[in-house]
Scaffold this active site. Structure first.
Site, PDB file in Angstrom:
ATOM      1  N   SER A  67       0.838  -1.201   0.000  1.00  0.00           N
ATOM      2  CA  SER A  67       0.000   0.000   0.000  1.00  0.00           C
ATOM      3  C   SER A  67       0.874   1.253   0.000  1.00  0.00           C
ATOM      4  O   SER A  67       1.641   1.471  -0.929  1.00  0.00           O
ATOM      5  CB  SER A  67      -0.947  -0.041   1.194  1.00  0.00           C
ATOM      6  OG  SER A  67      -2.090   0.744   0.964  1.00  0.00           O
TER       7      SER A  67
ATOM      8  N   LYS B   2     -18.841  18.459   4.277  1.00  0.00           N
ATOM      9  CA  LYS B   2     -17.828  18.660   5.313  1.00  0.00           C
ATOM     10  C   LYS B   2     -17.600  17.354   6.075  1.00  0.00           C
ATOM     11  O   LYS B   2     -16.501  17.046   6.503  1.00  0.00           O
ATOM     12  CB  LYS B   2     -18.265  19.768   6.278  1.00  0.00           C
ATOM     13  CG  LYS B   2     -17.272  20.046   7.386  1.00  0.00           C
ATOM     14  CD  LYS B   2     -15.943  20.526   6.828  1.00  0.00           C
ATOM     15  CE  LYS B   2     -14.947  20.840   7.940  1.00  0.00           C
ATOM     16  NZ  LYS B   2     -13.630  21.214   7.404  1.00  0.00           N
TER      17      LYS B   2
END
Length: 333
Positions: free
Chosen positions: A171, A223
């Protein structure tokens, strides 16, 4: 009555003094931690000549296993070799600068890595090489993105960069590794895991069961998508999926730009592979441990291990440990 009053008053003073003392102790501890943090952040650079380590190990083993006469001849030959090397033009001899990167979820070691690379770039030439012994299973996108950018500084200066993976570069770890001109890996090292993950617990049902309200006020439609305590909707989930897909595409493009020889679509499924299969897929260039690489290079190259020593303050250690146990970043490589 009077004695009882004095007793209770004295008890009150003791409790009050204990509270004041506790507050003062906490305040003093905070000040000391801040002072130590400033000192710790400065740190210092450590440089070790690895060739001497190999030479010393060789002589120690020969002293224990060879007959006395043969050992003396070996020591004499070693001294003559050293004198010859000292007389030769040191400017023509290649140098390898070794960095060790042990990545955690937050990629905290990037702070030291940037200092080490900055130091190397002040003296390294195009004939030299940087070897990064990398070990990481990945972590935050921004942390490992910065780590990859730090390694890119070496490539941008046309200094050969090699990454050695003895255990794992998955990763975010592979995001950093793929920047290298050459990647070597141990046969059973874990390589790949080119994907993006987000996971977060949700306590909404538990709060609702106990009649506990949760309020969250924000400006901006997105948000916040998924929430720890609020009720998550399918629209919230879809928005987060879209964000993860966008990050995944950026990750794939980054690998494509740095490892042109790989089939990015085939290896960007989030799977990981061991060294041998990773070699077949083009994720690495050779099967070799960092120990073999360095011991072979030491025969003709000056090798220096560079380490920026920075003692972590208590607060940083605490939060680093807490992050490992309870991490729930919005996205993770």
């Amino acid at each position: 009555m009077w004695m009882e009053f004095l007793y209770e008053y004295g008890l009150f003073l003791i409790k009050f003094g204990t509270v004041i003392g506790g507050v003062a102790a906490v305040a003093f501890l905070i000040v000391m931690l801040k002072m130590r943090s400033r000192v710790a952040e400065e740190g210092h650079l450590e440089v070790k000549h690895i060739n001497q380590k190999f030479d010393h190990a060789k002589l120690m083993l020969e002293a224990a296993t060879l007959p006395k006469g043969i050992f003396k001849k070996s020591v004499k030959a070693h001294k003559e070799k050293q004198k010859k090397a000292e007389k030769s033009d040191a400017g023509d001899r290649k140098r390898i600068f070794v960095l060790n990167f042990r990545g955690d979820i937050r990629a905290d070691e990037v702070a030291s890595l940037r200092e080490e690379i900055s130091a190397i770039l002040t003296t390294a030439a195009n004939q030299d090489e940087v070897l990064v012994i990398l070990e990481s299973g990945g972590g935050t996108v921004h942390g490992y993105g910065l780590g990859a950018s730090q390694l890119r500084r070496i490539r941008d200066k046309s200094i050969p960069l090699t990454v050695a993976v003895d255990k794992v570069a998955a990763s975010g770890g592979y995001m950093m590794a793929c920047v290298a001109n050459r990647i070597i890996a141990a046969p059973f090292a874990i390589i790949g895991s080119i994907g993006v993950l987000a996971q977060i617990p949700n306590f909404h049902k538990l709060l609702k069961k106990h009649d506990i309200d949760f309020e969250q006020i924000s400006a901006g439609r997105y948000k916040r998508t998924l929430s720890l305590f609020g009720e998550n909707t399918e629209a919230d989930r879809e928005k987060l999926r879209a964000e993860l897909e966008e990050t995944h595409e950026l990750f794939k493009q980054f690998v494509r730009e740095n490892r042109e020889q790989v089939d990015v679509e085939a290896i960007s499924t989030g799977e990981h592979w061991h060294g041998q299969k990773a070699l077949e897929l083009g994720l690495v260039d050779a099967l070799q441990t960092s120990d073999d690489y360095l011991s072979e290079a030491a025969k003709s190259t000056d090798i220096y291990e560079i380490r920026f020593a920075r003692k972590k303050p208590f607060v940083e250690k605490f939060f680093s440990s807490a992050a490992k146990l309870f991490h729930h970043e919005s996205s993770k490589l």
